[in-house]
Each structure stands twice: as structure tokens, then as C-alpha cells.
Design an enzyme around this catalytic site. Structure first.
Site, short mmCIF file in Angstrom:
data_model
loop_
_atom_site.label_atom_id
_atom_site.label_comp_id
_atom_site.label_asym_id
_atom_site.label_seq_id
_atom_site.Cartn_x
_atom_site.Cartn_y
_atom_site.Cartn_z
N HIS A 41 -9.89 -8.39 -34.72
CA HIS A 41 -10.04 -8.88 -33.34
C HIS A 41 -11.12 -9.96 -33.26
CE1 HIS A 41 -10.10 -8.37 -28.87
NE2 HIS A 41 -11.35 -8.74 -29.03
N GLU A 42 -12.28 -9.66 -33.79
CA GLU A 42 -13.38 -10.63 -33.69
C GLU A 42 -13.07 -11.88 -34.50
OE1 GLU A 42 -15.23 -9.88 -31.36
OE2 GLU A 42 -14.78 -7.75 -31.28
#
Ligand code: SER
Ligand code: ZN
Length: 606
Positions: free
Chosen positions: A303-304
Site C-alpha cells: 500500500h505505502e
């Protein structure tokens, strides 16, 4: 004490910034009690600004201003004004440099926004509005600048000094302090700024990008945790490869750094080139971590990383657009995890989360649209609605476009808006331009809160071989939105024959029968009827498998018999619906058993 009510910030009041900042030079003398920050901002009046009184207002909180210069000249007290939450510089030129020196106390910063102390480390969290606790700034996401950062600290205490971007040299100063420089050439909003200082150990790997660039990857942890980073590192490498293959997105900087921090407000943060994580989303060893821990790490690391394109290179114009980056990035990490493991199991997990966390939000007093109209405190809007329902909105658009056109649409999005701060409407606009699909009605999903209810009823006519499906949609009122408009909803469905095989779904009027399998129907009206033909030989009515893959964030009702649910459990080609049929049947059985028990007790008592 008299307190004023905090102001309400409204989307309809959005104004482009009066000034832009092209570049930032920061010098931080790091100390847990007294950090000194010198900032040089290159500013110019924004040609797109629609109003302004000629004064410059920079946000700033908990800062002690020590010096201020405009184009090398120190300002006299009459030329500026310092308030609790901003600095105002009177009548500035159209283009100028502003230099400030401020002092701040990280150890007194318990908000965990801005620069704060975590154990023996110093670190930052600037999303959404933490940068204003580091220096005076236009702390809003539509002001994007390049940053050059110099960090100075005591090397005994802080031997590792990290910031965004590429390393640009490290040296010992005459006074023995360590000085590290970092350059971030990609314009970014201030909420992506990050600094970390500490006695950290790096675990290293390398990634070769699609174009052949070698990127050192480092995960920084506190000493002793080096043996708990392998899974996070493998997850990062897989995520980098996947983003190249699935979205054509290559990493841009020369290095990629992650830091695991023990005190952290959020799960993790996508600061450019320097992701900061809550340690629980990095550290894991098979001896002590569960499968869920491993899956969580894989998902959050991805995600990051994915934010580098969906969030950092292309960011939000204002915080009402938070779902632009979060909804899309959650969708991307969900798809990544689906590709890495079991697609069906991943979808079941995500829908369980949505039903457990977002549906109650949408049904209660906190209901708000994916793109809210107003807020008092943006930190309260990092919600399941903005994140998880936002991801469902992207997923629905992917359903409506189909995989090829969806990829063309995301390619267009990256090309059209790289380096810009944009809106969810801009995103949907790319979906439309690349596909020709009209999403005007679909956009209501962004502004209308509440979970729609779909009531389905059907009729099978064996003589004519037709199957009619009627779908009514209704969204219950939510606070501030008593009347709801019908939504554009992709309804994926299948029809099963008596052997449990998918039938070919030919709508009345179509000449050719498609291959047997799932078909995506589009609902737009409050009531829609679909007539499928070609079922002359069918002995028994087909069994509908509705909302396959949970193709829209809605409630569905259909009068299934227990036998039909059991049949779907056994035969449905859609994994999610097999599971969902089992849940419904099990719930029914449990409730029936409770009812029987209550009856028996009542009988025994009588
Ligand atoms: N922007 C951060 C994230 O989504 C914090 O929520 O990972
Ligand atoms: Zn995110």
C-alpha cells in the site's frame, strides 16, 4: 474560558492558493528539546489565484519564530505578524525568497504530528497538517515543491539521518556533529515530508527496475530487530515488480527507505522515498507472527509503496479528495494481495471488513460520503468510508470498463496528471475519456452517503425459455441527506442450471449468446428489469448467483430457499458467492435453532 467553535471547512469554498512554492531548502539542527529549523522558500504569486490581498499567510503551529528575511533583508516587526496558527507577511512582491528560523520542542510534542520523539529516535508525521509544526508553510496538498534538506545532529545519539529523496552527501562538521543532505527532485506536497534520526540498523536488498536501474532498498529498525524484516523486504520487492507489470509504474528515486517506528498514529505513511511504519507492519518472524500478521505486512508495505504513484506523483488537490489517493491505493493493494495469494479468500476478507466497519459507518450518525462536503478536523476523515468504500468505487469502475479499458484509463490518469494535485472528478474523467463510458451518474457514489439496498425478484417461464430478473434499488436516508438519488451500479451475476453449470446470459434482443459465465448488468433506474432468453430446454428454473465477487458495496436480498443456498455453496463458480451462500445459510440455521430452543423452553415452562 471562552472558546470559539472551530470553523467548518467546505469543499464548495475551495480556492486555489494565492502563492505557490517552487522549491524549499530546509536545514534542521535536530535535538529532542530544541530543534532549530531554517527554511528558505522560493515563492511566487499563483497566476491561477482568484483572490488575495497581497499578503502572504503561512500556516504554523507551536513554532517560535526567531528570524525572518525576505530576499536577504530582515523584516521589521511592522512587516509581519505572528499568530497562534499562522504567520502573515504584509504586501509581498510577486516573486521572492522567504527565509525563516524557528525553534521547536519535539519532546513536548505529544500530538505525534510534526517532529516528535519516539523512544530514542526523532521522527515526523506530516499527513495531514503536521508540516506546519516544523516550519511556516503553505501547508496544503495543492502546493507542490522540490525539497533540499540538511540534517545536523549529534552522531552519538543520531548516527542515522534520513529524509526524502536521494542522499546528497554526509560529513562531519568542525564541531563534531553529523551533517547529512537529501535532495528530493520530485515536486511534492508538504504532507509527504519526512525526517528520521536515530541509532538504527539497516537491512538491505536491491531491486532492478524494468528499465534496468538498480535501486538499493533499506529497512531501518532498532538494533536487535534486523532478523524480523525478511518478509517486509520480500513484500516490497514483489510490490515493486507488480506495479511495473500491472500498472506500468516504475520507481523513480535512486533509493527507497523504510523505517519501523514504535510510536505511530497511523498504520504507516507513504512519505516520498522514506516510508515510515508502525513496527507491527514490518517486524515478523515465523516463530512469533501469525498468518494474519504476515498478510497485514504484505498488504501495508505494498500500500505505502503504491502511493508513490497514486498519492505522491499524483496527489490530492484538497483533503476532500483524500479518497483519490486512498481509495485507489487500497484497491491496488487489495488486487496485489489477491494476485500474491488466493483471489477468492482475499475478496472474502475485504468484504468482511467492509461489512463490519464501513456498512455500520454508512448506517449510523457518522455516515459521510467518500468525498465529504465539509469537515472540522480532517484527521477524523481517515475512515473506512474514505478508504474501503473508496476502494469499492474504483473496483466498480474497473468492472464497468473491463480490464483492458481500465488499464488504458489508469495509463491516461498517470500521463495526464503526473506532478499535479487533482480531484476524484479528474480520476473519473480519465475513466470516461479512455473508455467512452458515461460515468456522470456514477459520480453520485462519491457525494452520496449510505449503503444501497437491492431487492431482487425473478420469474422463469419454461414455455418461452425466458428468465426475468427485477432489481429495485433504494438508499436509506443518512444525516444531512434525506433524499437519495438512484446510483449507477455494476451487478455481476450468473445463472446456474440444475447441474450447477453457468448458463450463457443472453439478454432479450441480443442475437448472439455469450459464453456461459458471469455477466455485469448496469443498474441506473430505481427499478430495472432484465430478460434473459434461450433457456427453452431448461427443466427447472435457474438459480441466480447475484453480485458475484461483491461487484458493488450494497446489500442484496433475494428470496433464496435453504436448498438453493446449499446448491450455490456446492456449485457456484464464484468463490465469494459460495462463501456468502454458506454464511447466509449458516446464519439462518443458527437463528432457527435459537428460535426452536426458545420455543422448547417456553413449552417446558408452560
Ligand atoms: N496516508 C497513510 C496511509 O494511507 C495514512 O493513513 O497509509
Ligand atoms: Zn494510504
Amino acid at each position: 474560558m471562552y472558546r470559539t467553535t472551530p470553523p467548518v471547512i467546505r469543499l464548495s469554498d475551495y480556492q486555489p492558493p494565492e502563492f505557490l512554492i517552487d522549491s524549499v531548502q530546509l536545514r534542521l539542527e535536530l535535538d529532542p528539546r530544541q530543534t532549530v529549523v531554517e527554511a528558505e522558500l522560493r515563492l511566487r504569486r499563483n497566476p491561477a489565484a482568484t483572490r488575495g490581498d497581497g499578503d502572504l499567510r503561512l500556516a504554523g503551529e507551536q513554532l517560535e519564530l526567531e528570524a525572518i528575511r525576505l530576499n536577504e533583508r530582515s523584516l521589521t516587526p511592522a512587516e509581519y505578524q505572528v499568530a497562534d496558527d499562522h504567520l502573515r507577511v504584509r504586501r509581498v512582491p510577486d516573486r521572492f525568497r522567504l527565509w525563516t528560523r524557528v525553534r521547536l520542542n519535539p519532546s513536548a510534542n505529544t500530538a505525534l504530528e510534526g517532529l516528535y520523539v519516539s523512544g530514542d529516535m526523532l521522527c515526523t508525521q506530516c499527513e495531514a497538517e503536521g508540516f506546519r509544526r516544523i516550519t511556516y508553510f503553505l501547508d496544503r496538498p495543492d502546493v507542490m515543491a522540490t525539497y533540499r534538506v540538511t540534517l545536523i545532529a549529534d552522531p552519538e545519539r543520531y548516527p542515522v539521518l534520513l529524509a526524502n529523496g536521494n542522499p546528497a552527501g554526509e560529513e562531519r562538521l568542525a564541531d563534531g556533529r553529523l551533517c547529512a543532505r537529501w535532495d528530493d527532485p520530485f515536486p511534492k506536497p508538504s504532507y509527504l515530508f519526512a525526517v528520521v534520526a536515530g541509532d538504527l540498523r539497516a537491512v538491505e536488498a536491491r531491486f532492478t527496475t524494468a528499465s534496468g536501474r538498480q535501486i538499493p532498498l533499506r529497512i531501518y529498525v532498532e538494533p536487535g530487530n534486523e532478523d524480523k524484516c525478511a518478509h517486509a523486504m520480500q513484500s516490497l520487492i514483489r510490490a515493486m515488480r507488480w506495479d511495473e507489470e500491472r500498472y506500468g509504474r516504475e520507481y523513480d528515486l535512486d533509493v527507497f527507505n523504510i523505517v519501523a517506528v514504535s510510536h505511530f498514529n497511523m498504520g504507516a505513511m507513504e512519505n516520498k522515498g522514506l516510508n515510515v511504519f508502525n513496527a507491527k507492519y514490518i517486524l515478523a518472524r515465523p516463530e512469533t507472527a501469525t498468518d494474519a500478521d504476515f498478510a497485514g505486512i504484505e498488504g501495508v508495505v505494498a500500500h505505502e509503496y503504491f502511493h508513490n504513484w497514486t498519492g505522491n506523483r499524483i496527489t490530492c488537490r484538497d483533503w476532500f479528495q483524500l479518497s483519490l489517493k486512498e481509495g485507489f491505493t487500497v484497491y491496488r493493494d487489495q488486487e496485489f494481495s489477491a494476485d500474491m495469494g488466493s483471489r477468492g479468500v482475499k475478496r472474502i476478507e475485504d468484504v468482511r471488513q467492509l461489512r463490519a466497519r464501513q456498512f455500520p459507518e454508512d448506517a449510523g450518525p457518522m455516515a459521510h460520503p467518500v468525498r465529504p462536503d465539509s469537515y472540522i478536523e480532517i484527521n477524523n476523515f481517515y475512515t473506512a468510508t474514505v478508504y474501503e468504500k473508496g476502494a469499492e468505487l474504483v473496483r466498480m469502475q474497473a468492472h464497468l470498463l473491463g480490464p483492458e479499458r481500465f488499464r488504458q484509463a489508469t495509463d491516461l490518469y498517470f500521463e495526464r496528471f503526473d506532478g499535479q494535485a487533482v480531484t476524484t472528478d479528474d480520476f473519473v474523467g480519465c475513466m470516461e475519456s479512455a473508455s467512452g463510458v458515461d460515468l456522470t451518474q456514477f459520480k453520485r457514489w462519491y457525494s452520496q452517503a449510505g449503503t444501497p439496498q437491492l431487492d431482487c425478484a425473478d420469474r422463469f417461464d419454461a414455455a418461452t425459455g425466458t428468465y426475468r430478473l427485477e432489481v429495485r434499488q433504494h438508499t436509506p436516508p443518512t444525516p444531512g441527506q434525506p433524499e437519495k438519488q438512484p446510483l449507477h451500479i455494476p451487478l455481476a451475476l450468473g445463472l446456474l442450471d440444475a447441474q450447477g453449470q453457468d448458463l450463457p446470459l443472453r439478454l432479450q434482443g441480443e442475437t448472439k449468446a455469450p459464453a456461459p459465465g458471469t455477466r455485469v448488468l448496469e443498474l441506473r433506474q430505481p427499478v430495472e428489469t432484465f430478460v434473459f432468453t434461450g433457456f427453452e430446454g431448461l427443466g427447472a428454473p435457474p438459480v441466480p448467483s447475484l453480485l458475484r465477487g461483491f461487484s458493488a458495496p450494497v446489500h442484496v436480498s433475494y428470496p433464496y430457499t435453504d436448498a438453493q443456498l446449499g446448491f450455490l455453496m456446492a456449485h457456484d463458480s464464484d468463490g465469494f458467492n459460495r462463501w456468502d451462500a454458506a454464511q447466509t445459510l449458516a446464519q439462518r440455521r443458527l437463528l432457527a435453532m435459537v428460535e426452536e430452543f426458545v420455543q422448547a423452553q417456553a413449552g417446558a415452562g408452560a
